[in-house]
Design a protein around this motif. Structure first.
Motif, mmCIF file in Angstrom:
data_model
loop_
_atom_site.group_PDB
_atom_site.id
_atom_site.type_symbol
_atom_site.label_atom_id
_atom_site.label_comp_id
_atom_site.label_asym_id
_atom_site.label_seq_id
_atom_site.Cartn_x
_atom_site.Cartn_y
_atom_site.Cartn_z
ATOM 1 N N UNK A 1 0.591 -2.810 3.677
ATOM 2 C CA UNK A 1 0.046 -3.223 2.369
ATOM 3 C C UNK A 1 -0.791 -2.126 1.712
ATOM 4 N N UNK A 2 -1.553 -1.400 2.509
ATOM 5 C CA UNK A 2 -2.369 -0.326 1.935
ATOM 6 C C UNK A 2 -1.486 0.794 1.383
ATOM 7 N N UNK B 1 1.667 0.372 0.317
ATOM 8 C CA UNK B 1 2.386 -0.153 -0.857
ATOM 9 C C UNK B 1 1.513 -0.105 -2.107
ATOM 10 N N UNK B 2 0.220 -0.248 -1.933
ATOM 11 C CA UNK B 2 -0.678 -0.283 -3.099
ATOM 12 C C UNK B 2 -0.649 1.020 -3.902
ATOM 13 N N UNK C 1 1.816 2.477 -4.963
ATOM 14 C CA UNK C 1 2.829 2.349 -6.015
ATOM 15 C C UNK C 1 2.309 1.622 -7.254
ATOM 16 N N UNK C 2 1.126 1.052 -7.157
ATOM 17 C CA UNK C 2 0.518 0.428 -8.336
ATOM 18 C C UNK C 2 0.025 1.461 -9.329
ATOM 19 N N UNK C 3 -0.344 2.624 -8.837
ATOM 20 C CA UNK C 3 -1.082 3.552 -9.697
ATOM 21 C C UNK C 3 -0.654 5.013 -9.616
ATOM 22 N N UNK D 1 -9.848 -7.901 5.463
ATOM 23 C CA UNK D 1 -9.415 -6.522 5.334
ATOM 24 C C UNK D 1 -10.027 -5.923 4.067
ATOM 25 N N UNK E 1 -8.654 -4.485 -2.618
ATOM 26 C CA UNK E 1 -8.488 -3.684 -3.822
ATOM 27 C C UNK E 1 -9.383 -4.236 -4.931
ATOM 28 N N UNK F 1 -6.705 -3.556 -9.663
ATOM 29 C CA UNK F 1 -5.615 -3.068 -8.810
ATOM 30 C C UNK F 1 -4.814 -4.239 -8.241
ATOM 31 N N UNK G 1 -2.108 -5.463 -10.557
ATOM 32 C CA UNK G 1 -1.006 -4.579 -10.934
ATOM 33 C C UNK G 1 0.180 -4.735 -9.991
ATOM 34 N N UNK G 2 1.397 -4.677 -10.535
ATOM 35 C CA UNK G 2 2.569 -4.720 -9.648
ATOM 36 C C UNK G 2 2.760 -3.391 -8.933
ATOM 37 N N UNK G 3 3.392 -3.443 -7.773
ATOM 38 C CA UNK G 3 3.807 -2.211 -7.105
ATOM 39 C C UNK G 3 5.158 -1.830 -7.688
ATOM 40 N N UNK G 4 5.221 -0.687 -8.338
ATOM 41 C CA UNK G 4 6.469 -0.373 -9.027
ATOM 42 C C UNK G 4 6.729 1.120 -9.037
ATOM 43 N N UNK G 5 7.981 1.478 -9.203
ATOM 44 C CA UNK G 5 8.365 2.839 -9.548
ATOM 45 C C UNK G 5 9.024 2.706 -10.917
ATOM 46 N N UNK H 1 2.514 2.132 -18.280
ATOM 47 C CA UNK H 1 2.090 2.022 -16.873
ATOM 48 C C UNK H 1 0.649 2.501 -16.724
ATOM 49 N N UNK I 1 -2.610 0.323 -15.935
ATOM 50 C CA UNK I 1 -3.284 0.749 -14.715
ATOM 51 C C UNK I 1 -4.781 0.954 -14.893
#
Lengths: 367, 367
Positions: free
Chosen positions: A240-241, A243-244, A246-248, B3, B6, B10, B13-17, B123, B127
């Motif tokens: 998860x850390x 993957x995050x 890819x948010x920014x 844990x 964020x 954060x 926000x979606x995780x994206x490319x 984006x 962000x």
């Protein structure tokens, strides 16, 4: 006059270049350095196979790089033996640390680090409104006890540890680092900067516990791999850390030649091992030069040797300046009491010979 | 399980490319594209002098790049005839736009752009918590009137205009852009993206009014200069706006080879002019192929031609997919009514010949 305004946070930040590069010093003095021993680069350079790989890829620089860094990410995952979901590639550790600060820091959140540790990390923390809480070094090592105590007391969002340490070159064992990580609050993310991990003794880097959600490791191609100019580092953490990011992240940020070069560098582990041997020999040579001149070299697990000049910060600064005037570029810590030292990167034997030649005169001139 | 968390932003926000690269498409399909005409790269490549300059610099990749980008920044300032204080170099326009979003956007601040314009800018705005307000294209051009009206109504912090425009290829004259800039609130910063400026007709880019505090221009080495893989762009603006980048930028972000290559590319303006000629010829060739197949090419000032497929978005997508299956990589706008189009980058003549060969069958297969 009315104009677009920066955010209050941005207004509060100074305009700065945290590191003055050797090129800037050369422009000011009008002289080129004869020995470039200040930036912890590897003047042994990268593997010849890296040079070949870059040369072969130059004709494709018109293409965008792969925004997923697919091949490099997979190669890194295989190399460190973790799933791909646990690795992210970025524009050097600097770039990744900036993203972490952005992802985790609310204004005023506490970040714990050692006083005198990595300035670029502090730059990112300040840049996202974090509040730095620092603890002093102890016997020229980052104090695990003090870092843990501060992280617990402040319920810190992030805590930074460089192991081996920059600027002192000292280190903790894997077991000690693991105990430190285990002592942190589960909501405190440990940023474990292992930029100098390759040059450390076996038993310095803890196993990759990628199921631990509050530890993120950072490694780089800038040091032992000899690719500082290409900006390529990576983070290892739980999925998860990772993957995050890819948010920014700036998806095309790792450039095409950097990806190609890093991939080739990783594939040539024989060359890396040879470089590590040359770095170890260089450390010994620098330590011997220091001792020969009545100075005290601090044991180092990195690609540099930090040398106790035996007097105060002003004296060490004077030694640095007189070395610079003689064509030898070194750096130094600026925070008392670390500031009594100068930091000398391992260079090629001919550069170390220049150091040996110039240090006695520099010490004399420094008074 | 407890844990590190964020920030709320954060988390939202979606995780994206944002862009799926052609490499990713190739990995999925298992076939390499025969014609890479989708990413608005320049397959003519950079000047041979750039290739030479990179080759000569490869042996120095172990050195960090100059964090001040001194030589390139000075060369750019001379090239566009403004003081150095009005130019900043960054990791592509993408990187610079991210820094601008960070410097200027408080959570909820309004940013005005056209619906269907540059996704990477959106984006970055998302962000940093900005609120996007979009206006529709009008006759396949960004609507200056609607952008200005929305910026005034919303007292927007930022307004984005790409001139010439991506993804449509259309453009406004310098006089029209100047009138647009003058109509904006003085506190609204116009981000004028001129990534395709070199390929536009004379009279498209307004003079550089660097005393105007609410206009920032962006240019790049990724398009006509043929260096997309190296990530190097620059911003031109008034001095305080340029200085602000030093508050937050990743100082070593522009890598050593990128600096060297951009410097060499800038020095070879003859090659650039030749490339611009080849791009113009390529645009005509693509437009002719479109017309021959009963489609309508939209006039373009860029290194691509956007083609109206004459039906709905589903049909144009089907054309894109059938072209991809035949080895031709193109892209398309996704927002109605722009989505009736496909966007074809100028490639080398042999790539355009493949397009000519495959388009009729693709149209037939798309039904």
């Amino acid at each position: 006059m009315s104009r677009p305004t920066l955010t209050p946070l941005a207004q509060s930040l100074p305009e700065s270049v945290p590191f003055v590069g050797p090129e800037a010093l050369e422009r000011r003095s009008g002289h080129l350095f004869r020995a470039r021993l200040g930036a912890n680069e590897s003047s042994f350079g990268p593997s010849p196979r890296v040079i070949e790989a870059i040369a072969a890829a130059v004709s494709s620089v018109w293409k965008y790089g792969d925004p997923e860094n697919h091949d490099l990410r997979h190669a890194l995952a295989a190399h460190v033996a973790v799933p791909v979901a646990n690795v992210m590639v970025g524009e050097g550790i600097d770039g990744l640390l900036g993203l972490v600060a952005r992802l985790y820091l609310n204004p005023g959140d506490v970040v714990v680090t050692s006083l005198g540790a990595y300035p670029t990390f502090n730059f990112h923390v300040a840049g996202f409104g974090g509040r730095l809480v620092t603890v002093p070094y102890e016997n020229d090592r980052e104090s695990l006890a003090a870092l843990a105590e501060a992280a617990q007391r402040e319920n810190a969002r992030l805590v930074y540890l460089s192991n081996p340490d920059n600027p002192m070159g000292t280190w903790w064992s894997a077991a000690e680092v693991e105990a430190f990580a285990a002592s942190l609050p589960p909501t405190t993310l440990l940023l474990l900067d292992e930029a100098y991990g390759e040059t450390a003794p076996a038993g310095t880097m803890p196993p990759l516990a990628i199921d631990r959600p509050n530890v993120m490791r950072f490694r780089t191609f800038s040091k032992a791999y000899g690719l500082a100019g290409l900006r390529c580092g990576y983070a290892i953490a739980d999925a998860p850390a990772i993957a995050a990011f890819d948010k920014v992240r700036n998806h095309f940020g790792v450039n095409r030649l950097a990806q190609v070069a890093a991939l080739a560098a990783l594939a040539d582990q024989d060359y890396l091992q040879a470089t590590i041997g040359r770095i170890a020999a260089g450390r010994e040579a620098i330590a011997a030069i220091a001792s020969d001149n009545g100075l005290v070299p601090i044991p180092s697990a990195t690609n540099f040797v930090t040398i106790d000049c035996g007097r105060d910060g002003a004296y060490a600064l004077s030694v640095l300046q007189t070395l610079a005037a003689r064509g030898v570029f070194v750096r130094k810590p600026m925070v008392p009491t670390l500031d009594r030292c100068i930091r000398i990167s391992v260079g090629r034997p001919e550069e170390i010979a220049i150091l040996a030649e110039e240090l006695p005169g520099a010490l004399k001139a420094a008074g």
